[in-house]
Design a protein around this motif. Structure first.
Motif, PDB file in Angstrom:
ATOM      1  N   ASN A  16      18.206   5.880   9.861  1.00  0.00           N
ATOM      2  CA  ASN A  16      19.127   6.784  10.689  1.00  0.00           C
ATOM      3  C   ASN A  16      18.387   8.325  10.556  1.00  0.00           C
ATOM      4  N   PHE A  17      17.127   8.322  10.487  1.00  0.00           N
ATOM      5  CA  PHE A  17      16.421   9.759  10.755  1.00  0.00           C
ATOM      6  C   PHE A  17      16.809  10.200  12.111  1.00  0.00           C
ATOM      7  N   GLU A  18      16.882   9.309  13.370  1.00  0.00           N
ATOM      8  CA  GLU A  18      17.279   9.366  14.786  1.00  0.00           C
ATOM      9  C   GLU A  18      18.676  10.567  14.818  1.00  0.00           C
ATOM     10  N   GLY A  19      19.725   9.663  14.124  1.00  0.00           N
ATOM     11  CA  GLY A  19      20.992  10.340  14.026  1.00  0.00           C
ATOM     12  C   GLY A  19      20.924  11.846  13.275  1.00  0.00           C
ATOM     13  N   TYR A  20      20.163  11.857  12.354  1.00  0.00           N
ATOM     14  CA  TYR A  20      20.194  13.138  11.795  1.00  0.00           C
ATOM     15  C   TYR A  20      19.541  14.002  12.500  1.00  0.00           C
ATOM     16  N   ASN A 104      28.468  20.353   6.795  1.00  0.00           N
ATOM     17  CA  ASN A 104      28.108  19.248   5.830  1.00  0.00           C
ATOM     18  C   ASN A 104      26.731  19.302   6.005  1.00  0.00           C
ATOM     19  N   ARG A 105      25.925  20.191   5.835  1.00  0.00           N
ATOM     20  CA  ARG A 105      24.396  19.990   5.755  1.00  0.00           C
ATOM     21  C   ARG A 105      23.865  19.952   4.307  1.00  0.00           C
ATOM     22  N   GLY A 106      22.924  19.184   3.971  1.00  0.00           N
ATOM     23  CA  GLY A 106      22.523  19.142   2.596  1.00  0.00           C
ATOM     24  C   GLY A 106      21.673  18.047   2.397  1.00  0.00           C
ATOM     25  N   TRP A 107      21.090  17.927   1.158  1.00  0.00           N
ATOM     26  CA  TRP A 107      20.148  16.843   0.876  1.00  0.00           C
ATOM     27  C   TRP A 107      20.384  16.281  -0.756  1.00  0.00           C
ATOM     28  N   THR A 108      20.187  15.052  -1.011  1.00  0.00           N
ATOM     29  CA  THR A 108      20.312  14.932  -2.436  1.00  0.00           C
ATOM     30  C   THR A 108      18.938  14.120  -2.778  1.00  0.00           C
ATOM     31  N   HIS A 109      18.337  14.354  -4.042  1.00  0.00           N
ATOM     32  CA  HIS A 109      17.090  13.563  -4.252  1.00  0.00           C
ATOM     33  C   HIS A 109      17.525  12.705  -5.566  1.00  0.00           C
ATOM     34  N   TRP A 110      16.761  11.621  -5.825  1.00  0.00           N
ATOM     35  CA  TRP A 110      17.184  10.892  -7.093  1.00  0.00           C
ATOM     36  C   TRP A 110      15.994   9.901  -7.253  1.00  0.00           C
ATOM     37  N   ASP A 114      11.025   2.722  -9.688  1.00  0.00           N
ATOM     38  CA  ASP A 114       9.949   3.699  -9.301  1.00  0.00           C
ATOM     39  C   ASP A 114      10.001   4.394  -8.063  1.00  0.00           C
ATOM     40  N   ASP A 115      11.243   4.250  -7.527  1.00  0.00           N
ATOM     41  CA  ASP A 115      11.393   4.881  -6.240  1.00  0.00           C
ATOM     42  C   ASP A 115      11.869   6.275  -6.070  1.00  0.00           C
ATOM     43  N   LEU A 116      11.425   7.064  -5.274  1.00  0.00           N
ATOM     44  CA  LEU A 116      12.223   8.258  -4.914  1.00  0.00           C
ATOM     45  C   LEU A 116      12.967   8.325  -3.794  1.00  0.00           C
ATOM     46  N   HIS A 117      14.352   8.748  -3.879  1.00  0.00           N
ATOM     47  CA  HIS A 117      15.205   8.465  -2.707  1.00  0.00           C
ATOM     48  C   HIS A 117      15.769  10.081  -2.243  1.00  0.00           C
ATOM     49  N   LEU A 118      15.746   9.875  -0.979  1.00  0.00           N
ATOM     50  CA  LEU A 118      16.318  11.237  -0.508  1.00  0.00           C
ATOM     51  C   LEU A 118      17.258  10.939   0.683  1.00  0.00           C
ATOM     52  N   GLU A 119      18.561  11.602   0.393  1.00  0.00           N
ATOM     53  CA  GLU A 119      19.405  11.532   1.448  1.00  0.00           C
ATOM     54  C   GLU A 119      19.661  12.891   2.238  1.00  0.00           C
ATOM     55  N   LEU A 120      19.513  12.946   3.541  1.00  0.00           N
ATOM     56  CA  LEU A 120      19.540  13.914   4.347  1.00  0.00           C
ATOM     57  C   LEU A 120      21.094  13.821   4.924  1.00  0.00           C
ATOM     58  N   ARG A 121      21.707  14.986   5.149  1.00  0.00           N
ATOM     59  CA  ARG A 121      23.106  15.031   5.532  1.00  0.00           C
ATOM     60  C   ARG A 121      23.299  16.272   6.522  1.00  0.00           C
ATOM     61  N   CYS A 122      23.876  15.871   7.720  1.00  0.00           N
ATOM     62  CA  CYS A 122      24.152  17.051   8.588  1.00  0.00           C
ATOM     63  C   CYS A 122      25.296  16.375   9.250  1.00  0.00           C
ATOM     64  N   GLU A 123      26.310  17.439   9.311  1.00  0.00           N
ATOM     65  CA  GLU A 123      27.604  16.939  10.137  1.00  0.00           C
ATOM     66  C   GLU A 123      27.886  15.615   9.749  1.00  0.00           C
ATOM     67  N   ASN A 124      28.150  14.561  10.561  1.00  0.00           N
ATOM     68  CA  ASN A 124      28.745  13.201  10.415  1.00  0.00           C
ATOM     69  C   ASN A 124      27.592  12.202  10.189  1.00  0.00           C
ATOM     70  N   GLN A 125      26.213  12.479  10.194  1.00  0.00           N
ATOM     71  CA  GLN A 125      25.079  11.705  10.015  1.00  0.00           C
ATOM     72  C   GLN A 125      24.490  11.749   8.772  1.00  0.00           C
ATOM     73  N   VAL A 126      23.902  10.578   8.321  1.00  0.00           N
ATOM     74  CA  VAL A 126      23.272  10.302   6.939  1.00  0.00           C
ATOM     75  C   VAL A 126      21.947   9.802   7.175  1.00  0.00           C
ATOM     76  N   CYS A 127      21.040  10.344   6.770  1.00  0.00           N
ATOM     77  CA  CYS A 127      19.672   9.758   6.946  1.00  0.00           C
ATOM     78  C   CYS A 127      19.258   9.463   5.324  1.00  0.00           C
ATOM     79  N   ARG A 128      18.774   8.326   5.404  1.00  0.00           N
ATOM     80  CA  ARG A 128      18.220   7.499   3.812  1.00  0.00           C
ATOM     81  C   ARG A 128      16.800   7.189   3.976  1.00  0.00           C
TER      82      ARG A 128
END
Ligand code: VL7
Length: 134
Positions: A16-20, A104-110, A114-128
């Protein structure tokens, strides 16, 4: 001991990079290019200081911050909006709140295995996004 994000990471999935990007108001032509990219992240972590360099064949983005210290972020080359950003630890996750025009803009890394995750948030969209070590 805090989590260690240091390293060079390659994007392997991008849900969902497109939605973001639509939520950020990125134009169609730019989105078409951006969603083909396989960005690489170089993360340098020294105590509570971070330097995250996201590179691609199209655009690069550099972010530097210290945990708990709010800073002005200009999002240059992304949506070019300015916001006030604050990164904190929430358990072992790095959580950024980007306060500005977009709700509702922001992101979370964890790290997960062995993987790095990034969740990108804006309004009602979440990109993983998921990255693997280069
Ligand atoms: C940065 C992109 C879409 C414009 C180009 C896409 C170029 C490569 O903020 C981010 O990472 C944080 C956490 O690691 C550190 O800065 C993600 C990518 C968000 C938003 C805007 C499309 C044009 C992508 C730089």
């Amino acid at each position: 001991m805090p989590v260690d994000f240091n390293g060079t990471w390659n994007l392997v999935s991008n849900d969902n990079f497109e939605g973001y990007m639509v939520a950020l108001g990125i134009d169609f032509a730019t989105r078409k290019i951006a969603k083909m990219l396989k960005p690489q992240k170089v993360i340098k972590q020294d105590g509570d200081s971070f330097h995250i360099h996201t590179t691609s064949t199209f655009r690069d983005y550099v972010l530097q911050f210290k945990i708990g210290q709010e800073f002005e972020e200009d999002n240059k080359g992304l949506d070019n909006r300015k916001c006030k950003s604050l990164v904190t630890w929430e358990n072992d996750k790095l959580v950024c709140v980007q306060t500005g025009e977009k709700k509702n803009r922001g992101w979370t890394h964890w790290l997960e295995g062995d993987d790095l995750h990034l969740e990108l948030r804006c309004e009602n969209q979440v990109c993983r996004q998921v990255f693997k070590r280069a």
